[in-house]
Design a protein around this motif. Structure first.
Motif, PDB file in Angstrom:
ATOM      1  N   LYS A   1      33.389  27.605  51.068  1.00 27.65           N
ATOM      2  CA  LYS A   1      33.696  27.348  49.664  1.00 27.65           C
ATOM      3  C   LYS A   1      32.815  26.225  49.125  1.00 27.65           C
TER       4      LYS A   1
ATOM      5  N   GLU B   1      29.330  27.547  48.635  1.00 33.42           N
ATOM      6  CA  GLU B   1      29.277  28.408  47.447  1.00 33.42           C
ATOM      7  C   GLU B   1      29.296  27.575  46.174  1.00 33.42           C
ATOM      8  N   ASP B   2      30.150  26.550  46.127  1.00 37.64           N
ATOM      9  CA  ASP B   2      30.212  25.684  44.949  1.00 37.64           C
ATOM     10  C   ASP B   2      28.869  24.999  44.703  1.00 37.64           C
TER      11      ASP B   2
ATOM     12  N   ASP C   1      28.475  34.898  46.948  1.00 36.89           N
ATOM     13  CA  ASP C   1      29.358  36.013  47.297  1.00 36.89           C
ATOM     14  C   ASP C   1      29.591  36.079  48.807  1.00 36.89           C
TER      15      ASP C   1
ATOM     16  N   THR D   1      33.276  29.068  38.384  1.00 35.55           N
ATOM     17  CA  THR D   1      33.285  30.402  38.996  1.00 35.55           C
ATOM     18  C   THR D   1      34.705  30.831  39.355  1.00 35.55           C
ATOM     19  N   ASP D   2      35.532  29.878  39.782  1.00 40.02           N
ATOM     20  CA  ASP D   2      36.926  30.207  40.090  1.00 40.02           C
ATOM     21  C   ASP D   2      37.689  30.603  38.821  1.00 40.02           C
TER      22      ASP D   2
ATOM     23  N   LYS E   1      37.149  34.127  38.151  1.00 35.18           N
ATOM     24  CA  LYS E   1      37.842  34.956  39.146  1.00 35.18           C
ATOM     25  C   LYS E   1      39.325  35.107  38.807  1.00 35.18           C
TER      26      LYS E   1
ATOM     27  N   ALA F   1      32.144  35.459  43.940  1.00 34.10           N
ATOM     28  CA  ALA F   1      32.201  34.513  42.823  1.00 34.10           C
ATOM     29  C   ALA F   1      31.037  34.672  41.858  1.00 34.10           C
ATOM     30  N   GLN F   2      29.819  34.815  42.385  1.00 35.53           N
ATOM     31  CA  GLN F   2      28.654  34.873  41.515  1.00 35.53           C
ATOM     32  C   GLN F   2      28.637  36.152  40.691  1.00 35.53           C
TER      33      GLN F   2
END
Length: 687
Positions: A34, A37-38, A44, A431-432, A435, A451-452
């Motif tokens: 996570k 990704e952040d 993804d 991004t969250d 979602k 996410a992306q």
């Protein structure tokens, strides 16, 4: 400060492990993944704790993977979880990396798919990797070791290698490096380029403007072969986040650039707009014969990502191809590290504004984020039971913003006050946010893409709504969005405790997304004229018991559906990304066992008027949307060559005068268009 951060990280990992019904190492991997990704170092990503025996009993192990379509990178993750502070020696690094590489090697050889139980997750992923590599979907491999320990300072360099004909790079993300990432304001890992590797004196350049400018800039002509080498080594990490978003949404390869490289390479410099780049610092030599850039620290491409990826793609097409003699013009802007994030975003915004690039392509700098950021700092949620103060949900517009705001408070006492006002558990990344809203908008197949992908889709849709009326994104929009965050997190936590999940763990994110989407759909089907009371969730800070019961019903149903033996795609993660998966799930939904009417409200004034911001909500009925698709889009689809005979016949029938497709036909045509988007033949948002 480092000790505090270290304790926080250890506590975050401990909570994840305690809450998880799966392996501790899988929960740990989720925390690190996570963060990566952040930081936009992975896209993804999927957590997959897999292990098996390979040829001659060799131990094979993998803990996750991620795919980046903008540069064709496959990232595979392996983990070393200790649960305490520990130091890794070279053997501790090589062992898990070797096991992860073995998974890909034996996927390519076909050994895993042939010798493992076909229904196992290991066999499913091995078959998927094998197919992707056989189709040349990947151009490079990143092997990432994640660990809660620290790597010995003796390990300074890991040599690159090759896997299935693809270059392989190795990265170690230990506790120290993850903490540095948390404190860093950069949008990606710093990339250092030494031009003397290719040109003994460096890259010839001209200083543009005054040397004492606040933003010193240089102009240069870069050999395309050098640019290709740099991109091959660093991949999409070289691209500023907006550029990556643009390439993901519109495709990384430009056919015009390909044709110029093939037929008129000597005219490439004349035809192409070149690159706009930024750097944190440059090492420049002023020699008698001119000025030369010897090295660059923190290089980012903010305009020209498609040019870069197209050159790399052209060279991958054949070993006989060459770009010798091809040059690319480059503007380089040197930014101050202290405010690099904002300056880089501004340079990207104005560089791209001169081209045909929408606000959605620059969504990371969109006013939508600034609006939500301001609202989140002022609108406070009611105090929870037993607490005497209200708290805020912190919308993080820029990575690391929460941490930076806390640190800026100064003393430890003031920082603690900030943590009470904005708990870290109530931090929401952009991004969250996309979602959580897309789950309620009944788009679990898009959410499952990562996410992306969700963010790209959300960006295009919100940009169009923003142009129509930005006032609609107000306090009410934020409050109801937070209510959806609360429901998602509460459902996720409760799924982990269910026997049906603990007995067969996995695919948690997909299960939660499908459960919420199904719940949202059934509310519309079963309770016409009534609407979910998101304001009550905001006030109470939790979902009602009846709603939670209904959500858990659909979560169990989602697990059964996703892992059903009759699914057409063996890999569950990939199956969840297909629209047909969602379509079939909709047919399995049933009435709620619990009475959830208490969680509903009546009347048009109770509708959340800002709930539906998705590409699929744009336009009106399916037939209207199809009728508005431009002819050139249909021509592109027909010429793509991936249609069935019935699809081709249906598209050609659109040309019959006064013929309007039925709703079912229109839905079929929209599915064709969505499929063409996935293939890169059609741009998302163009229909």
């Amino acid at each position: 400060m480092t000790e505090v951060l270290s304790d926080e990280l250890r506590n975050e990992i401990g909570i994840a492990v305690a809450d998880s019904s799966s392996f501790a190492v899988e929960a740990f991997a989720g925390v690190y993944m996570k963060r990566l990704e952040d930081a936009e170092l992975l896209f993804d990503a999927n957590v997959e704790a897999l292990q098996c025996r390979g040829p001659r009993g060799r131990k094979i192990e993998l803990h996750g993977y991620a795919e980046d379509s903008s540069d064709g990178t496959l990232a595979i993750l392996c983990a070393q979880y200790f649960g305490r502070d520990a130091e890794l020696k070279l053997t501790d690094v090589r062992r898990p990396m070797g096991r992860a590489i073995a998974f890909v090697e034996e996927s390519v050889s076909g050994w895993l798919a042939s010798n493992l139980e076909p229904s196992s997750r290991e066999a499913e992923l091995a078959e998927y990797f094998g197919q992707q590599i056989q189709r040349d979907e990947y151009s490079r491999v990143r092997v990432l070791l994640i660990t809660d320990g620290t790597v010995s300072e003796r390990i300074r360099y890991l040599e690159t290698g090759e896997l299935a004909g693809m270059p392989v790079s190795y990265e170690i993300w230990d506790q120290r490096r993850i903490l540095d990432l948390e404190k860093s304001a950069a949008t990606s890992e710093d990339i250092d380029i030494d031009f003397t590797r290719w040109m003994p004196s460096g890259l010839p350049c001209l200083l543009a403007g005054k040397s004492d400018s606040s933003l010193p800039s240089y102009l240069a002509v870069l050999p395309a072969s050098v640019l290709a080498d740099i991109f091959a080594e660093h991949g999409s990490l070289l691209l500023e986040s907006n550029v990556r978003t643009f390439l993901s949404a519109r495709g990384a390869v430009n056919s015009g650039i390909q044709q110029t490289l093939k037929n008129a390479p000597d005219r490439f410099l004349a035809y192409n707009n070149g690159l706009t780049t930024t750097a944190l610092s440059v090492d420049v030599d002023d020699l008698r014969r001119g000025t030369y850039i010897k090295s660059i620290k923190g290089l980012q491409i903010v305009n020209g990502g498609q040019t870069t990826s197209s050159i790399a793609h052209y060279l991958r097409g054949s070993k006989d191809r060459s770009v010798d003699g091809v040059s690319v013009q480059m503007k380089l802007v040197v930014v101050d590290p202290s405010d690099s994030s904002e300056i880089v975003n501004s340079v990207a915004k104005y560089a791209n504004s001169q081209n045909k690039v929408s606000g959605a392509d620059l969504f990371s700098t969109h006013d939508f984020h600034i609006r939500l950021e301001k609202i989140s700092r002022s609108v406070k949620a009611p105090a929870k039971i037993g607490e005497q103060f209200r708290t805020g949900w912190y919308y993080e517009r820029v990575r690391g913003q929460w941490e930076n705001d806390r640190t800026a408070r100064g003393s430890r006492e003031e920082q603690r006050k900030f943590e009470l006002e904005f708990p870290k558990a109530q931090r929401i990344t952009k991004t969250d946010w996309a979602k959580y809203l897309y789950c309620w908008q009944q788009l679990p197949h898009i959410v499952s893409k990562g996410a992306q992908s969700v963010f790209n889709d959300f960006a295009t849709a919100v940009d169009k709504y923003w142009e129509q009326s930005s006032e609609q994104f107000d306090d009410a929009y934020f409050r109801r969005g937070v209510a959806k965050v609360v429901i998602y997190k509460e459902l996720r936590a409760n799924v982990l405790k269910q026997d049906w999940y603990t007995n067969s763990p996995g695919y948690l994110a997909n299960i939660v997304a499908y459960a919420i989407a199904g719940f949202s759909l059934q509310l519309e089907r079963l309770y016409p004229g009534k609407f979910y009371d998101f304001d009550a969730i905001w006030k109470n800070g939790r979902a009602g018991k009846a709603s939670l019961h209904g959500l858990l019903e659909f979560a169990e149903l989602a697990q059964q559906h996703l892992t059903s033996a009759d699914r057409p795609n063996a890999n569950v993660t990939q199956w969840a990304k297909q629209e047909v998966c969602w379509s079939r799930f909709k047919g399995k939904l049933h009435r709620f066992q619990a009475d959830i009417t208490e969680d509903l409200v009546v009347g048009r004034e109770s509708v959340d008027p800002y709930a539906d911001y998705s590409l699929e909500s744009l336009g009106s009925s399916p037939t209207t949307r199809v009728s508005q698709v431009p002819d050139d889009i249909w021509s592109t689809v027909v010429n793509d060559g991936r249609l069935t005979k019935s699809e081709l016949k249906l598209i050609r029938s659109l040309g019959v005068p006064d013929r309007r497709p039925s709703i079912d036909e229109a839905k079929s045509l929209l599915r064709v268009l969505d499929r063409m988007v996935d293939h890169g033949a059609v741009l998302r948002g163009s229909y």
